[in-house]
Write a protein that holds these residues in place. Structure first.
Motif, short mmCIF file in Angstrom:
data_model
loop_
_atom_site.label_atom_id
_atom_site.label_comp_id
_atom_site.label_asym_id
_atom_site.label_seq_id
_atom_site.Cartn_x
_atom_site.Cartn_y
_atom_site.Cartn_z
N TRP A 82 0.84 -1.20 0.00
CA TRP A 82 0.00 0.00 0.00
C TRP A 82 0.88 1.25 0.00
N ILE A 83 1.95 1.23 0.80
CA ILE A 83 2.87 2.36 0.84
C ILE A 83 3.57 2.54 -0.51
N ARG A 84 4.03 1.43 -1.10
CA ARG A 84 4.72 1.52 -2.40
C ARG A 84 3.79 2.01 -3.49
N SER A 85 2.50 1.72 -3.35
CA SER A 85 1.54 2.17 -4.36
C SER A 85 1.35 3.69 -4.31
N ILE A 86 1.71 4.31 -3.17
CA ILE A 86 1.69 5.78 -3.08
C ILE A 86 2.89 6.34 -3.82
N ASP A 87 4.06 5.75 -3.53
CA ASP A 87 5.30 6.17 -4.18
C ASP A 87 6.37 5.15 -3.81
N GLU A 88 7.18 4.75 -4.75
CA GLU A 88 8.19 3.71 -4.51
C GLU A 88 9.15 4.09 -3.40
N LYS A 89 9.44 5.37 -3.27
CA LYS A 89 10.40 5.82 -2.26
C LYS A 89 9.71 6.43 -1.04
N ALA A 90 8.41 6.22 -0.92
CA ALA A 90 7.64 6.88 0.13
C ALA A 90 8.02 6.41 1.53
N SER A 91 8.47 5.17 1.66
CA SER A 91 8.72 4.62 2.99
C SER A 91 9.76 5.41 3.76
N THR A 92 10.69 6.05 3.06
CA THR A 92 11.74 6.84 3.73
C THR A 92 11.12 7.86 4.67
N HIS A 93 10.04 8.46 4.26
CA HIS A 93 9.40 9.51 5.06
C HIS A 93 8.14 9.02 5.78
N LEU A 94 7.33 8.22 5.10
CA LEU A 94 6.02 7.87 5.65
C LEU A 94 6.09 6.88 6.81
N LEU A 95 7.13 6.07 6.86
CA LEU A 95 7.20 5.04 7.90
C LEU A 95 8.02 5.47 9.12
N VAL A 96 8.45 6.72 9.14
CA VAL A 96 9.24 7.21 10.28
C VAL A 96 8.54 6.99 11.63
N PRO A 97 7.23 7.24 11.76
CA PRO A 97 6.59 7.05 13.07
C PRO A 97 6.67 5.61 13.60
N PHE A 98 6.81 4.65 12.69
CA PHE A 98 6.88 3.24 13.12
C PHE A 98 8.29 2.84 13.53
N GLN A 99 9.26 3.66 13.21
CA GLN A 99 10.67 3.31 13.45
C GLN A 99 11.26 4.02 14.66
N GLN A 100 10.42 4.77 15.39
CA GLN A 100 10.88 5.47 16.57
C GLN A 100 10.73 4.60 17.81
N LYS A 101 11.54 4.88 18.82
CA LYS A 101 11.38 4.19 20.10
C LYS A 101 10.07 4.60 20.77
N GLN A 102 9.62 5.80 20.46
CA GLN A 102 8.37 6.31 21.01
C GLN A 102 7.20 5.75 20.22
N HIS A 103 6.43 4.86 20.85
CA HIS A 103 5.29 4.24 20.17
C HIS A 103 4.02 5.09 20.28
N ILE A 104 3.93 5.88 21.34
CA ILE A 104 2.68 6.56 21.67
C ILE A 104 2.82 8.06 21.50
N PHE A 105 1.88 8.66 20.77
CA PHE A 105 1.81 10.11 20.65
C PHE A 105 0.56 10.58 21.41
N SER A 106 0.73 11.44 22.40
CA SER A 106 -0.40 11.98 23.16
C SER A 106 -0.80 13.32 22.54
N LEU A 107 -1.97 13.36 21.94
CA LEU A 107 -2.40 14.53 21.17
C LEU A 107 -3.35 15.40 21.99
N THR A 108 -3.19 16.71 21.88
CA THR A 108 -4.09 17.66 22.53
C THR A 108 -4.36 18.81 21.57
N GLY A 109 -5.40 19.57 21.89
CA GLY A 109 -5.70 20.80 21.16
C GLY A 109 -5.82 20.63 19.67
N ALA A 110 -5.15 21.53 18.93
CA ALA A 110 -5.24 21.55 17.47
C ALA A 110 -4.68 20.28 16.86
N ASN A 111 -3.61 19.73 17.46
CA ASN A 111 -3.04 18.48 16.94
C ASN A 111 -4.06 17.35 16.97
#
Length: 273
Positions: A82-111
């Motif tokens: 699915w990611i490759r179907s967006i762009d062959e090189k998309a994973s470099t940028h799009l998969l960054v959130p999955f490669q961090q030690k931080q699994h959880i993002f706590s969102l508030t307000g506008a975010n």
């Protein structure tokens, strides 16, 4: 075949996942209401409303009850195709959130408002399935992943389990993750970490949501899947390298965890590369 799924689900009764859980695709979990304990790889986290969870491929994870039974969540799954179907090189940028030690993002307000609007739009696109819905879904998902990539350092992660959960259990989890190829038993681990077997069993289950054997088997089967995917080793050798005493036991556990035999798994992988 491309994998892309999204669903919204509300539960009013107590619910804890009973199935062992890891998979070869990416997962995004967003909690709209309530609280949950979320075990990921080797840690438990208390997640609350507005928390966004990123699960990488083959990461062991499981949710269970917190003190509030009612909860509502959005779950989004997609694969590399699915990611490759967006762009062959998309994973470099799009998969960054999955490669961090931080699994959880706590969102508030506008975010939080921005992310919820994207998720609701993704749900609507999938449900209505109007012309071009897949293209628009890819555009919306791209926005979501780019947004999370850029704010990784700006939002705090959800708190880990409170101190009542024995930190020694996390030491044991890390030990299992490193030593799974060796013979590990309830008795040997209890002796090595100077705790009673009964206390170990109870606390391990309370902290991770898995029994000791369930967790050990999942770690070993995950390694076996990697070897089936990346090597040409015979099944008997994969069983040995994954920590199993016999190929028969390996086969039984593999099918219990994955619903496939090792050979069926290898055949499926080759046909879907």
């Amino acid at each position: 075949m491309l994998l892309y799924e999204i669903e919204r689900l509300r539960r009013d009764q107590p619910f804890s996942m009973t199935m062992n859980h890891f998979h070869d695709h990416y997962e995004i979990y967003y909690l709209l209401r309530g609280k949950r304990y979320y075990f990921i790889q080797d840690r438990s986290y208390l997640i609350q409303e507005g928390d966004l969870v990123f699960i990488d491929k083959n990461e062991l994870h499981k949710t269970r009850n917190a003190d509030i039974h009612l909860h509502e969540r959005i779950l989004l799954n997609f694969d590399d195709s699915w990611i490759r179907s967006i762009d062959e090189k998309a994973s470099t940028h799009l998969l960054v959130p999955f490669q961090q030690k931080q699994h959880i993002f706590s969102l508030t307000g506008a975010n939080r408002t921005f992310v919820e609007n994207l998720l609701f739009s993704l749900l609507r696109e999938k449900h209505q399935a109007l012309g071009g819905w897949q293209l628009n879904s890819k555009a919306l998902l791209t926005q979501l992943l780019f947004f999370c990539s850029r704010i990784t350092d700006k939002i705090s992660s959800a708190q880990e389990d409170p101190p009542a959960y024995n930190p020694k259990i996390f030491e044991i989890v890390a030990y299992i993750n490193e030593q799974y190829r060796n013979r590990l038993t309830l008795a040997s681990i209890s002796e090595s970490f100077h705790i009673s077997p009964s206390y170990f069993c109870r606390t391990f289950k309370e902290t991770t949501g898995f029994s000791f054997i369930e967790y050990l088997n999942n770690v070993r089967i995950r390694e076996a899947q990697r070897l089936l995917r990346e090597t040409k080793l015979k099944v008997i050798h994969i069983a040995e390298q994954s920590g199993f005493d016999s190929v028969a036991h390996f086969g039984r556990v593999f099918k219990q965890v994955t619903t496939q035999t090792p050979l069926e798994c290898r055949k499926f992988i080759r046909h879907n590369v």
